[in-house]
Design a protein around this motif. Structure first.
Motif, PDB file in Angstrom:
ATOM      1  N   PHE A 104       0.857  -1.191   0.000  1.00  0.00           N
ATOM      2  CA  PHE A 104       0.000   0.000   0.000  1.00  0.00           C
ATOM      3  C   PHE A 104       0.890   1.237   0.000  1.00  0.00           C
ATOM      4  N   PRO A 105       0.529   2.265  -0.763  1.00  0.00           N
ATOM      5  CA  PRO A 105       1.365   3.478  -0.839  1.00  0.00           C
ATOM      6  C   PRO A 105       1.575   4.133   0.530  1.00  0.00           C
ATOM      7  N   PRO A 106       2.715   4.793   0.717  1.00  0.00           N
ATOM      8  CA  PRO A 106       3.004   5.441   1.998  1.00  0.00           C
ATOM      9  C   PRO A 106       2.109   6.663   2.221  1.00  0.00           C
ATOM     10  N   PRO A 107       2.016   7.106   3.469  1.00  0.00           N
ATOM     11  CA  PRO A 107       1.202   8.286   3.774  1.00  0.00           C
ATOM     12  C   PRO A 107       1.802   9.557   3.190  1.00  0.00           C
ATOM     13  N   GLN A 108       0.936  10.535   2.910  1.00  0.00           N
ATOM     14  CA  GLN A 108       1.379  11.844   2.438  1.00  0.00           C
ATOM     15  C   GLN A 108       1.448  12.862   3.568  1.00  0.00           C
ATOM     16  N   ASP A 109       0.688  12.602   4.649  1.00  0.00           N
ATOM     17  CA  ASP A 109       0.712  13.561   5.751  1.00  0.00           C
ATOM     18  C   ASP A 109       0.624  12.875   7.103  1.00  0.00           C
ATOM     19  N   SER A 110       0.989  13.634   8.108  1.00  0.00           N
ATOM     20  CA  SER A 110       1.020  13.174   9.487  1.00  0.00           C
ATOM     21  C   SER A 110       0.410  14.266  10.358  1.00  0.00           C
ATOM     22  N   VAL A 111      -0.665  13.933  11.065  1.00  0.00           N
ATOM     23  CA  VAL A 111      -1.334  14.920  11.916  1.00  0.00           C
ATOM     24  C   VAL A 111      -1.126  14.573  13.386  1.00  0.00           C
ATOM     25  N   TYR A 112      -1.256  15.595  14.215  1.00  0.00           N
ATOM     26  CA  TYR A 112      -1.009  15.509  15.653  1.00  0.00           C
ATOM     27  C   TYR A 112       0.419  15.077  15.945  1.00  0.00           C
ATOM     28  N   GLU A 113       1.341  15.715  15.236  1.00  0.00           N
ATOM     29  CA  GLU A 113       2.761  15.474  15.469  1.00  0.00           C
ATOM     30  C   GLU A 113       3.134  15.765  16.926  1.00  0.00           C
ATOM     31  N   CYS A 114       2.377  16.629  17.583  1.00  0.00           N
ATOM     32  CA  CYS A 114       2.650  16.952  18.985  1.00  0.00           C
ATOM     33  C   CYS A 114       2.470  15.738  19.889  1.00  0.00           C
ATOM     34  N   ARG A 115       1.800  14.701  19.399  1.00  0.00           N
ATOM     35  CA  ARG A 115       1.579  13.469  20.168  1.00  0.00           C
ATOM     36  C   ARG A 115       2.377  12.281  19.628  1.00  0.00           C
ATOM     37  N   ARG A 116       3.183  12.520  18.587  1.00  0.00           N
ATOM     38  CA  ARG A 116       3.953  11.430  17.969  1.00  0.00           C
ATOM     39  C   ARG A 116       5.003  10.910  18.933  1.00  0.00           C
ATOM     40  N   HIS A 117       5.111   9.596  19.044  1.00  0.00           N
ATOM     41  CA  HIS A 117       6.165   8.986  19.849  1.00  0.00           C
ATOM     42  C   HIS A 117       7.505   9.304  19.188  1.00  0.00           C
ATOM     43  N   ALA A 118       8.470   9.716  19.967  1.00  0.00           N
ATOM     44  CA  ALA A 118       9.744  10.201  19.443  1.00  0.00           C
ATOM     45  C   ALA A 118      10.474   9.179  18.579  1.00  0.00           C
ATOM     46  N   TRP A 119      10.259   7.914  18.800  1.00  0.00           N
ATOM     47  CA  TRP A 119      10.966   6.877  18.047  1.00  0.00           C
ATOM     48  C   TRP A 119      10.306   6.535  16.709  1.00  0.00           C
ATOM     49  N   VAL A 120       9.110   7.071  16.440  1.00  0.00           N
ATOM     50  CA  VAL A 120       8.414   6.796  15.178  1.00  0.00           C
ATOM     51  C   VAL A 120       9.084   7.571  14.049  1.00  0.00           C
ATOM     52  N   GLN A 121       9.539   6.873  13.032  1.00  0.00           N
ATOM     53  CA  GLN A 121      10.171   7.462  11.857  1.00  0.00           C
ATOM     54  C   GLN A 121       9.206   7.389  10.680  1.00  0.00           C
ATOM     55  N   LEU A 122       9.012   8.478   9.977  1.00  0.00           N
ATOM     56  CA  LEU A 122       8.091   8.552   8.850  1.00  0.00           C
ATOM     57  C   LEU A 122       8.858   8.839   7.564  1.00  0.00           C
ATOM     58  N   PRO A 123       8.232   8.596   6.402  1.00  0.00           N
ATOM     59  CA  PRO A 123       8.914   8.825   5.120  1.00  0.00           C
ATOM     60  C   PRO A 123       9.353  10.283   4.955  1.00  0.00           C
ATOM     61  N   GLU A 124      10.451  10.469   4.245  1.00  0.00           N
ATOM     62  CA  GLU A 124      10.928  11.813   3.917  1.00  0.00           C
ATOM     63  C   GLU A 124       9.870  12.534   3.078  1.00  0.00           C
ATOM     64  N   GLY A 125       9.765  13.830   3.259  1.00  0.00           N
ATOM     65  CA  GLY A 125       8.868  14.639   2.439  1.00  0.00           C
ATOM     66  C   GLY A 125       7.415  14.618   2.858  1.00  0.00           C
ATOM     67  N   ILE A 126       7.073  13.903   3.901  1.00  0.00           N
ATOM     68  CA  ILE A 126       5.692  13.843   4.361  1.00  0.00           C
ATOM     69  C   ILE A 126       5.310  15.205   4.960  1.00  0.00           C
ATOM     70  N   ALA A 127       4.085  15.649   4.701  1.00  0.00           N
ATOM     71  CA  ALA A 127       3.596  16.892   5.306  1.00  0.00           C
ATOM     72  C   ALA A 127       3.284  16.619   6.770  1.00  0.00           C
ATOM     73  N   ARG A 128       3.727  17.508   7.648  1.00  0.00           N
ATOM     74  CA  ARG A 128       3.566  17.314   9.083  1.00  0.00           C
ATOM     75  C   ARG A 128       2.784  18.474   9.675  1.00  0.00           C
ATOM     76  N   TYR A 129       1.841  18.136  10.552  1.00  0.00           N
ATOM     77  CA  TYR A 129       0.993  19.133  11.196  1.00  0.00           C
ATOM     78  C   TYR A 129       0.991  18.883  12.706  1.00  0.00           C
ATOM     79  N   GLU A 130       1.222  19.929  13.484  1.00  0.00           N
ATOM     80  CA  GLU A 130       1.232  19.793  14.937  1.00  0.00           C
ATOM     81  C   GLU A 130      -0.102  19.274  15.465  1.00  0.00           C
ATOM     82  N   ARG A 131      -1.192  19.721  14.843  1.00  0.00           N
ATOM     83  CA  ARG A 131      -2.543  19.262  15.208  1.00  0.00           C
ATOM     84  C   ARG A 131      -3.272  18.957  13.900  1.00  0.00           C
ATOM     85  N   ASP A 132      -4.584  18.896  13.932  1.00  0.00           N
ATOM     86  CA  ASP A 132      -5.375  18.644  12.721  1.00  0.00           C
ATOM     87  C   ASP A 132      -5.427  19.922  11.895  1.00  0.00           C
TER      88      ASP A 132
END
Length: 134
Positions: A104-132
C-alpha cells in the motif's frame, strides 16, 4: 476502475472501495492511539460509492474541532475497519492495515505530530501538522 477490499481480522466485516485513494495519512492523536492500540492510526480516504458487507458496531467520537466521527468495527473480533465524518457522506476513511497489503502506498501527511512517539520514523517529504490542519 480499481477496487480494494478491506476487512476485519475474522472476515465478518468488510468494505469495498472504488478508484484511487484521495490520500493517505497517519494520526498520532491520543484518541487514535487508544482506538487502534498502536502509536498511530494509518488511514486512507476514498470517495463514494463504497459497499459494506457484514455487521458493524459503531462508536461516535467528537474530534477537537467539533466534528463527529462514526467508527465502524467488527462486533466479533473488534477490528476497526473504517470511519466516516457525520455530514460528509461523500468520503470514507479506511484503516490501511485492514487492506492487509504491504505494498500500500506510503502516507502523504502526518497529523497531531505533537503526540507522535519520538521513536516513530516517517517517510521523507511527508507533510507534518502539529494538530489537525482542518
Amino acid at each position: 476502475m480499481t477496487s480494494r477490499i478491506a476487512a476485519c481480522c475474522c472476515g465478518q466485516l468488510s468494505i469495498e472501495v472504488q478508484g484511487e485513494t484521495l490520500g493517505a495519512g497517519v494520526c498520532h492523536c491520543l484518541a487514535c492511539q487508544r482506538r487502534t492500540g498502536s502509536v498511530f492510526a494509518a488511514l486512507a480516504g476514498y470517495a463514494a460509492p463504497w459497499k459494506v458487507n457484514g455487521t458493524a458496531t459503531e462508536y461516535v467520537r467528537t474530534g477537537d474541532a467539533g466534528a463527529s466521527f462514526r467508527f465502524c468495527f467488527c462486533p466479533v473480533c473488534g477490528s476497526t475497519v473504517f470511519h466516516t465524518e457525520e455530514g460528509n457522506d461523500g468520503c470514507v476513511m479506511v484503516a490501511v492495515g485492514a487492506f492487509a497489503d504491504p505494498a500500500f502506498p506510503p502516507p502523504q501527511d502526518s497529523v497531531y505530530e505533537c503526540r507522535r512517539h519520538a521513536w516513530v520514523q516517517l517517510p521523507e517529504g511527508i507533510a507534518r501538522y502539529e494538530r489537525d490542519p482542518d
